[in-house]
Design a protein around this motif. Sequence first.
Motif, PDB file in Angstrom:
ATOM      1  N   ILE A   8       0.732  -1.389  -0.266  1.00 12.87           N
ATOM      2  CA  ILE A   8       0.022   0.298  -0.023  1.00 12.87           C
ATOM      3  C   ILE A   8       1.123   1.253  -0.089  1.00 12.87           C
ATOM      4  O   ILE A   8       1.572   1.340   0.698  1.00 12.87           O
ATOM      5  N   GLN A   9       0.514   1.553  -1.451  1.00 15.47           N
ATOM      6  CA  GLN A   9       1.221   3.166  -1.200  1.00 15.47           C
ATOM      7  C   GLN A   9       0.664   4.440  -0.700  1.00 15.47           C
ATOM      8  O   GLN A   9      -0.331   5.086  -1.011  1.00 15.47           O
ATOM      9  N   ARG A  10       1.160   4.674   1.169  1.00 18.22           N
ATOM     10  CA  ARG A  10      -0.003   5.767   1.581  1.00 18.22           C
ATOM     11  C   ARG A  10       0.222   7.612   1.401  1.00 18.22           C
ATOM     12  O   ARG A  10      -0.650   7.753   1.361  1.00 18.22           O
ATOM     13  N   GLU A  11       1.463   7.997   0.743  1.00 16.36           N
ATOM     14  CA  GLU A  11       1.617   8.854   0.074  1.00 16.36           C
ATOM     15  C   GLU A  11       0.578   9.730  -1.145  1.00 16.36           C
ATOM     16  O   GLU A  11       0.367  10.873  -0.350  1.00 16.36           O
ATOM     17  N   PHE A  12       0.639   9.279  -1.749  1.00 18.51           N
ATOM     18  CA  PHE A  12      -0.707   9.913  -2.689  1.00 18.51           C
ATOM     19  C   PHE A  12      -1.913  10.173  -1.826  1.00 18.51           C
ATOM     20  O   PHE A  12      -2.236  11.501  -1.933  1.00 18.51           O
ATOM     21  N   PRO A  13      -2.802   9.376  -1.367  1.00 19.53           N
ATOM     22  CA  PRO A  13      -4.006   9.284  -0.371  1.00 19.53           C
ATOM     23  C   PRO A  13      -3.496  10.563   0.962  1.00 19.53           C
ATOM     24  O   PRO A  13      -4.197  11.113   0.297  1.00 19.53           O
ATOM     25  N   THR A  14      -2.439  10.197   1.027  1.00 15.96           N
ATOM     26  CA  THR A  14      -2.137  11.194   2.292  1.00 15.96           C
ATOM     27  C   THR A  14      -2.363  12.385   1.954  1.00 15.96           C
ATOM     28  O   THR A  14      -2.761  13.904   2.810  1.00 15.96           O
TER      29      THR A  14
END
Length: 129
Positions: A8-14
């Motif tokens: 899960i890449q959380r950088e984009f939604p954050t």
Amino acid sequence: MSKPSPLIQREFPTGLVIVQACIIPLAAIVGYMLFNSLAAKSAAIGAFISWLGSGYATWKAFRLGGNGQLMLASFYQGLIGKFVIVIMGFFIVFRTVNPLSGGSLLLGFAAVQAMAWLYPMVHGERSKT
């Protein structure tokens, strides 16, 4: 050896939620400059309702890792929660906030929602360079 990328890449939604949060005061400033303090207050409230729903959906959908079924269930739960937050937010605001500019409220809401369309385009351009 290179480190494998997480599932899960959380950088984009954050980043999207942070950009949407920045729209709340911007909507209030634009409402005040173009109209009056009532429009500013209403636009900020509409933007806050939208941001609160988006923030909840993002938190719920991306907080867990794991298999696809777990992620999909979390995503659907986040969207249902966002829908409930937005509906209840509008219900509470329309029942309790007087005076209120309905048009400014909806424009503030739409401004935050527009970031969900614009941010991926801008973010995609930045990641290509």
